[in-house]
Scaffold this motif. Structure first.
Motif, PDB file in Angstrom:
ATOM      1  N   PRO A 173       0.806  -1.233   0.000  1.00  0.00           N
ATOM      2  CA  PRO A 173       0.000   0.000   0.000  1.00  0.00           C
ATOM      3  C   PRO A 173       0.830   1.270   0.000  1.00  0.00           C
ATOM      4  O   PRO A 173       0.374   2.308  -0.480  1.00  0.00           O
ATOM      5  CB  PRO A 173      -0.824  -0.122   1.296  1.00  0.00           C
ATOM      6  N   SER A 174       2.046   1.204   0.510  1.00  0.00           N
ATOM      7  CA  SER A 174       2.875   2.409   0.602  1.00  0.00           C
ATOM      8  C   SER A 174       3.664   2.700  -0.670  1.00  0.00           C
ATOM      9  O   SER A 174       4.195   3.809  -0.815  1.00  0.00           O
ATOM     10  CB  SER A 174       3.842   2.281   1.786  1.00  0.00           C
ATOM     11  N   THR A 175       3.762   1.747  -1.581  1.00  0.00           N
ATOM     12  CA  THR A 175       4.602   1.944  -2.773  1.00  0.00           C
ATOM     13  C   THR A 175       3.864   1.723  -4.093  1.00  0.00           C
ATOM     14  O   THR A 175       4.408   2.060  -5.147  1.00  0.00           O
ATOM     15  CB  THR A 175       5.811   0.992  -2.737  1.00  0.00           C
ATOM     16  N   ALA A 176       2.665   1.167  -4.074  1.00  0.00           N
ATOM     17  CA  ALA A 176       1.980   0.839  -5.330  1.00  0.00           C
ATOM     18  C   ALA A 176       1.717   2.088  -6.161  1.00  0.00           C
ATOM     19  O   ALA A 176       1.986   2.120  -7.379  1.00  0.00           O
ATOM     20  CB  ALA A 176       0.667   0.114  -5.031  1.00  0.00           C
ATOM     21  N   LEU A 177       1.205   3.141  -5.525  1.00  0.00           N
ATOM     22  CA  LEU A 177       0.926   4.366  -6.267  1.00  0.00           C
ATOM     23  C   LEU A 177       2.211   5.006  -6.776  1.00  0.00           C
ATOM     24  O   LEU A 177       2.256   5.529  -7.904  1.00  0.00           O
ATOM     25  CB  LEU A 177       0.153   5.351  -5.398  1.00  0.00           C
ATOM     26  N   ALA A 178       3.275   4.961  -5.975  1.00  0.00           N
ATOM     27  CA  ALA A 178       4.552   5.531  -6.405  1.00  0.00           C
ATOM     28  C   ALA A 178       5.079   4.814  -7.643  1.00  0.00           C
ATOM     29  O   ALA A 178       5.647   5.452  -8.547  1.00  0.00           O
ATOM     30  CB  ALA A 178       5.569   5.449  -5.264  1.00  0.00           C
ATOM     31  N   CYS A 179       4.907   3.506  -7.718  1.00  0.00           N
ATOM     32  CA  CYS A 179       5.345   2.756  -8.896  1.00  0.00           C
ATOM     33  C   CYS A 179       4.578   3.192 -10.137  1.00  0.00           C
ATOM     34  O   CYS A 179       5.156   3.323 -11.230  1.00  0.00           O
ATOM     35  CB  CYS A 179       5.163   1.257  -8.655  1.00  0.00           C
ATOM     36  N   LEU A 180       3.283   3.439  -9.989  1.00  0.00           N
ATOM     37  CA  LEU A 180       2.492   3.906 -11.125  1.00  0.00           C
ATOM     38  C   LEU A 180       2.933   5.293 -11.578  1.00  0.00           C
ATOM     39  O   LEU A 180       2.950   5.591 -12.775  1.00  0.00           O
ATOM     40  CB  LEU A 180       1.013   3.918 -10.750  1.00  0.00           C
ATOM     41  N   ILE A 181       3.288   6.145 -10.621  1.00  0.00           N
ATOM     42  CA  ILE A 181       3.764   7.489 -10.970  1.00  0.00           C
ATOM     43  C   ILE A 181       5.079   7.399 -11.729  1.00  0.00           C
ATOM     44  O   ILE A 181       5.295   8.118 -12.713  1.00  0.00           O
ATOM     45  CB  ILE A 181       3.905   8.339  -9.698  1.00  0.00           C
ATOM     46  N   GLN A 258      -4.624  -3.311 -10.234  1.00  0.00           N
ATOM     47  CA  GLN A 258      -6.070  -3.478 -10.091  1.00  0.00           C
ATOM     48  C   GLN A 258      -6.645  -2.549  -9.022  1.00  0.00           C
ATOM     49  O   GLN A 258      -7.659  -2.840  -8.399  1.00  0.00           O
ATOM     50  CB  GLN A 258      -6.408  -4.935  -9.749  1.00  0.00           C
ATOM     51  N   GLY A 259      -5.977  -1.435  -8.787  1.00  0.00           N
ATOM     52  CA  GLY A 259      -6.457  -0.466  -7.806  1.00  0.00           C
ATOM     53  C   GLY A 259      -6.027  -0.754  -6.379  1.00  0.00           C
ATOM     54  O   GLY A 259      -6.286   0.049  -5.487  1.00  0.00           O
ATOM     55  N   GLY A 260      -5.373  -1.867  -6.148  1.00  0.00           N
ATOM     56  CA  GLY A 260      -5.015  -2.267  -4.793  1.00  0.00           C
ATOM     57  C   GLY A 260      -3.571  -1.991  -4.460  1.00  0.00           C
ATOM     58  O   GLY A 260      -2.851  -1.348  -5.232  1.00  0.00           O
ATOM     59  N   PRO A 261      -3.163  -2.516  -3.304  1.00  0.00           N
ATOM     60  CA  PRO A 261      -3.968  -3.251  -2.315  1.00  0.00           C
ATOM     61  C   PRO A 261      -5.062  -2.367  -1.711  1.00  0.00           C
ATOM     62  O   PRO A 261      -4.809  -1.211  -1.420  1.00  0.00           O
ATOM     63  CB  PRO A 261      -2.952  -3.648  -1.245  1.00  0.00           C
ATOM     64  N   GLY A 262      -6.229  -2.937  -1.533  1.00  0.00           N
ATOM     65  CA  GLY A 262      -7.373  -2.147  -1.101  1.00  0.00           C
ATOM     66  C   GLY A 262      -7.719  -1.131  -2.164  1.00  0.00           C
ATOM     67  O   GLY A 262      -8.028  -1.490  -3.301  1.00  0.00           O
ATOM     68  N   SER A 263      -7.653   0.138  -1.802  1.00  0.00           N
ATOM     69  CA  SER A 263      -7.865   1.217  -2.772  1.00  0.00           C
ATOM     70  C   SER A 263      -6.669   2.155  -2.784  1.00  0.00           C
ATOM     71  O   SER A 263      -6.793   3.320  -3.154  1.00  0.00           O
ATOM     72  CB  SER A 263      -9.136   1.998  -2.425  1.00  0.00           C
ATOM     73  N   SER A 264      -5.494   1.648  -2.411  1.00  0.00           N
ATOM     74  CA  SER A 264      -4.314   2.496  -2.272  1.00  0.00           C
ATOM     75  C   SER A 264      -3.790   3.023  -3.602  1.00  0.00           C
ATOM     76  O   SER A 264      -3.062   4.015  -3.617  1.00  0.00           O
ATOM     77  CB  SER A 264      -3.196   1.724  -1.556  1.00  0.00           C
ATOM     78  N   SER A 265      -4.121   2.389  -4.714  1.00  0.00           N
ATOM     79  CA  SER A 265      -3.683   2.878  -6.025  1.00  0.00           C
ATOM     80  C   SER A 265      -4.859   3.118  -6.964  1.00  0.00           C
ATOM     81  O   SER A 265      -4.675   3.247  -8.177  1.00  0.00           O
ATOM     82  CB  SER A 265      -2.703   1.888  -6.668  1.00  0.00           C
ATOM     83  N   THR A 266      -6.064   3.206  -6.418  1.00  0.00           N
ATOM     84  CA  THR A 266      -7.247   3.491  -7.232  1.00  0.00           C
ATOM     85  C   THR A 266      -7.275   4.967  -7.594  1.00  0.00           C
ATOM     86  O   THR A 266      -7.194   5.828  -6.719  1.00  0.00           O
ATOM     87  CB  THR A 266      -8.532   3.123  -6.473  1.00  0.00           C
ATOM     88  N   THR A 267      -7.388   5.258  -8.866  1.00  0.00           N
ATOM     89  CA  THR A 267      -7.513   6.635  -9.334  1.00  0.00           C
ATOM     90  C   THR A 267      -8.931   6.860  -9.851  1.00  0.00           C
ATOM     91  O   THR A 267      -9.717   5.920 -10.004  1.00  0.00           O
ATOM     92  CB  THR A 267      -6.507   6.926 -10.452  1.00  0.00           C
ATOM     93  N   LEU A 268      -9.263   8.109 -10.112  1.00  0.00           N
ATOM     94  CA  LEU A 268     -10.622   8.427 -10.560  1.00  0.00           C
ATOM     95  C   LEU A 268     -10.948   7.754 -11.885  1.00  0.00           C
ATOM     96  O   LEU A 268     -12.052   7.221 -12.068  1.00  0.00           O
ATOM     97  CB  LEU A 268     -10.778   9.945 -10.682  1.00  0.00           C
ATOM     98  N   SER A 269     -10.019   7.765 -12.823  1.00  0.00           N
ATOM     99  CA  SER A 269     -10.300   7.155 -14.116  1.00  0.00           C
ATOM    100  C   SER A 269     -10.467   5.647 -13.979  1.00  0.00           C
ATOM    101  O   SER A 269     -11.321   5.043 -14.655  1.00  0.00           O
ATOM    102  CB  SER A 269      -9.188   7.478 -15.111  1.00  0.00           C
ATOM    103  N   PHE A 270      -9.693   5.004 -13.107  1.00  0.00           N
ATOM    104  CA  PHE A 270      -9.870   3.566 -12.894  1.00  0.00           C
ATOM    105  C   PHE A 270     -11.180   3.283 -12.172  1.00  0.00           C
ATOM    106  O   PHE A 270     -11.832   2.255 -12.435  1.00  0.00           O
ATOM    107  CB  PHE A 270      -8.707   2.994 -12.091  1.00  0.00           C
TER     108      PHE A 270
END
Length: 311
Positions: A173-181, A258-270
């Motif tokens: 949860p702490s790195t998933a969004l950073a990887c997408l960025i 897939q927006g996870g874990p949980g919703s930690s990498s869920t964006t509005l478009s997804f």
């Protein structure tokens, strides 16, 4: 009116009088007729879907083949009370605030360097353009191979004795969004740098030569001389990257987290995709779509105001 005149040898040559130009009204009518196909296309495929988003957002529609009922503002209340929507707003804000400046500033600096025509600058242009030639699934597979638990990055950390820093980067949860960025920046910075290099290449050489005579170094010439000249172009490129990051992030999220874990990498478009095609809640999906549209419109107006020329 036709006139006959004598030509050498006694032959007669027919001279036609100049044709009278068509009236302005007839030319205007012809222009309108030619514009009708483009106008019909715009109404059907641009205005039509936009109106449909607002209409569907006011409906309770639990699937394509299910009965439809009017929901009014019910979908808005549902969306605003959903913690997943709040997480998606926060994640999208972080993505834009981090990725967009990194991409634009980095691309501008790279483009300026290429525009100075260093040794191998033609090869460098092709190298920077490569990420734009790779399909999104292929780029996602590359990042998965690098960031998976047994991937290249963790292997590198093990090799240099930093095994304690290894992590499941895409599943944390702490790195998933950073990887997408990081993926967004890597995908867009090279292509944007090539655009900047092309625009900077059209700036007259006299401007750079005058800056050098005044004692300006590359850093000052880049930001104080060349940047104001192409300020409007920077605004256009920033708008394009803003729209791509805001609306195009769903495919990377879908392929990698897939927006996870949980919703930690869920964006509005997804979230729009998830609610429409997985949860089959079209009213909720298009309510988020309306919010996304308003954010995009506000962002474009803000960027246009920030980067407009001051002279």
């Amino acid at each position: 009116m036709t006139l006959l005149s004598s030509a050498p040898g006694g032959a007669k040559a027919a001279l036609s009088a100049p044709r009278t130009p068509a009236p302005a009204g007839r030319r205007r009518q012809g222009g309108v007729i030619l514009a009708v196909p483009a106008l019909v296309w715009y109404l059907l495929f641009m205005v039509g879907p936009l109106v449909a988003i607002f209409v569907i957002a006011a409906l309770h529609w639990p699937g394509m083949l299910q009965p439809v009922s009017f929901a009014g503002l019910g979908n808005v209340r549902t969306v605003l009370a959903d913690p997943v929507f709040a997480d998606a707003v926060a994640n999208t804000a972080v993505q834009l605030v981090v990725a967009l400046p990194l991409m634009i500033v980095g691309a501008y600096m790279l483009g300026y360097y290429v525009a100075q025509r260093p040794p191998g600058h033609r090869f460098l242009r092709y190298l920077l353009f490569i990420p734009g030639l790779i399909s999104t699934p292929a780029k996602a597979m590359v990042f998965y191979a690098v960031l998976s638990p047994d991937g290249l990055f963790n292997g590198f950390l093990d090799t240099v004795g930093l095994s304690s820093l290894t992590d499941a980067w895409l599943a944390s949860p702490s790195t998933a969004l950073a990887c997408l960025i990081v993926l967004d920046v890597w995908s867009g910075i090279g292509f944007t740098a090539v655009l900047f290099a092309a625009r900077l290449g059209s700036v007259p050489d006299e401007i750079g030569e005058a800056a050098q005579l005044d004692g300006a170094g590359h850093w000052r010439a880049m930001w104080r001389i060349h940047f104001p000249v192409i300020r409007d172009f920077v605004g256009v490129v920033t708008m394009l990257q803003f729209l791509w990051t805001l609306f195009g992030s769903a495919q990377n999220v879908l392929l990698l987290t897939q927006g996870g874990p949980g919703s930690s990498s869920t964006t509005l478009s997804f979230l729009v995709y998830q609610k429409a095609f997985i949860a089959a809640d079209l009213g909720y999906s298009q309510t988020v779509g309306v919010f996304l549209f308003l954010v995009g419109l506000a962002g474009l107006l803000t960027i246009r105001r920030v980067f407009r020329q001051n002279y």
